[in-house]
Scaffold this active site. Sequence first.
Site, PDB file in Angstrom:
ATOM      1  N   GLU A 275       0.891  -1.172   0.000  1.00 48.36           N
ATOM      2  CA  GLU A 275       0.000   0.000   0.000  1.00 48.36           C
ATOM      3  C   GLU A 275       0.917   1.207   0.000  1.00 48.36           C
ATOM      4  O   GLU A 275       1.467   1.592   1.031  1.00 48.36           O
ATOM      5  CB  GLU A 275      -0.918  -0.038   1.228  1.00 48.36           C
ATOM      6  CG  GLU A 275      -2.161   0.811   1.073  1.00 48.36           C
ATOM      7  CD  GLU A 275      -1.879   2.301   1.196  1.00 48.36           C
ATOM      8  OE1 GLU A 275      -1.862   2.978   0.139  1.00 48.36           O
ATOM      9  OE2 GLU A 275      -1.647   2.775   2.304  1.00 48.36           O
ATOM     10  N   CYS A 309      -1.739   9.106   2.645  1.00 49.72           N
ATOM     11  CA  CYS A 309      -1.569   8.576   1.293  1.00 49.72           C
ATOM     12  C   CYS A 309      -2.785   8.906   0.439  1.00 49.72           C
ATOM     13  O   CYS A 309      -2.713   8.909  -0.793  1.00 49.72           O
ATOM     14  CB  CYS A 309      -1.308   7.071   1.328  1.00 49.72           C
ATOM     15  SG  CYS A 309      -2.489   6.143   2.303  1.00 49.72           S
TER      16      CYS A 309
END
Length: 515
Positions: A275, A309
């Site tokens: 990720e 993110c």
Amino acid sequence: MPAKKSPTSVAKVAMTIFRQLGLSRTAINAGVFAGTWSGHGPVIAKHSPIDGSLLGRVATASKSDYAVVVKTAQKAFPTWRDLPGPKRGEVVRQLGMALRELKVPLARLVSLEAGKILAEGEGEVQEMIDICDFAVGISRQLHGLTIATERPGHRMMETWHPLGVVGIISAFNFPVAVWSWNSALAAVCGDTTLWKPSEKTPLTAIACIKIAERVCRNCGVDPAIFSLAVGDGPSVGELMTKDDRLPLISATGSTRMGRRVGEVVAQRFGRSLLELGGNNAIIVTPSADLKLAQTGILFGAVGTAGQRCTSTRRLIVHESVKAKLVQSLVKGYRQVKIGNPLQPGTLMGPLIDPMAVKQMQQSVAAARAAGGKVLYGGERLRGNYVKPCIVEAQNDWPVVQAETFAPILYVMSYRTLDQAIAMQNAVPQGLSSAIFTNELREAETFLAARGSDCGIANVNIGTSGAEIGGAFGGEKETGGGRESGSDAWKAYMRRQTATINYSKDLPLAQGIKFG
């Protein structure tokens, strides 16, 4: 300007919560847990990004510490694997209850160590609680399939089994939630875990493992189910990625880090769940509710000081509403209270460290050099505090194509929806995306195969704020991994197809007659 010391000073808050969480401000905190606490590697000093004050010292993992941690986690695996799934789920349920009891002090520690405002710290711990609840349900639904077979008197089925020791590498921006997303699911799947947190946020990691240790001991299970090794990437991280005793490495961080992890793990035929970075865009159409869009953009770009993110990095707005929207955004940015994240009313705290500040300044300078116009902010205030920045830019500039982990919003215009979607997709990353529109056709086009190429696509909400019920992750340089909800639990297990013959005949494959 950042707030000066007050009743919500770092020292006063730390004094209270460290006692509650079993941490020390004066003695060295052991950063290695393998059923017992140790740490024979270099001692690191953790300073708060809020005011630079020393929070505590942590003894990191040496190579010998690492060897002990892996061996202990391996030893704990067979017993944990053989425990029925719902029994494993009960341990995770108790972990969720313990997190509820300590939500406030743990959230404040997140603020002290990562610089998040209190609401975001509490929100992150709530995510931990929520994923524990989710995992408890999954513990009773680790289901396979019964598959139609072409052979009479046979049954074919698919089952799922635990993997072993799962390695978890997490980043500073979600210092506790990412561990829980992985460890809660891995635990109910029958795996043991080894966590390497960011060396920028070691104290929150130690606090979490202390909570998990207490829960495991109270439940009568081996606490090495949840192991810890604090250290940097070149030491602990490299050992983990190269270690074939760890069948899965789940890594959250930069694309550069993920590229290294993926390459090394693949060489030993292990699995990696990545990720990584995001370069997330919001498209605003002429039909959009601009007030709604402004709220989503502001939170997405400024929340967590742009260090998610899923932070909004790019605003792709129709030329007919661009001027009006940008004007309202600048007004909204001027009202953002920047300062001590422990104080109520603060909307944006500091960046994590001076390097993050430097990188933001370099990106703003690069945008100016490319011809960008700074519409608001970008200045360093003091310490790790900055003003969030809005820059008029072009999508193909190198600085726009890269992810800068800071509150910089690049603004650009479009004429047609196809053009806007093409601009959104024309970056290496593919994590989160959003569109603000009141037109059904625009929304459906955005969500169709020809639309957003990201792992997350939203309509009339921003790019950040994912729920634990949905699988979290993205495509392209975001890594392709999925954490948390949906069927993400399958990443922590191995699939097995089994066939049972209950007839008196043995039909061979492809109808072959043998003998």
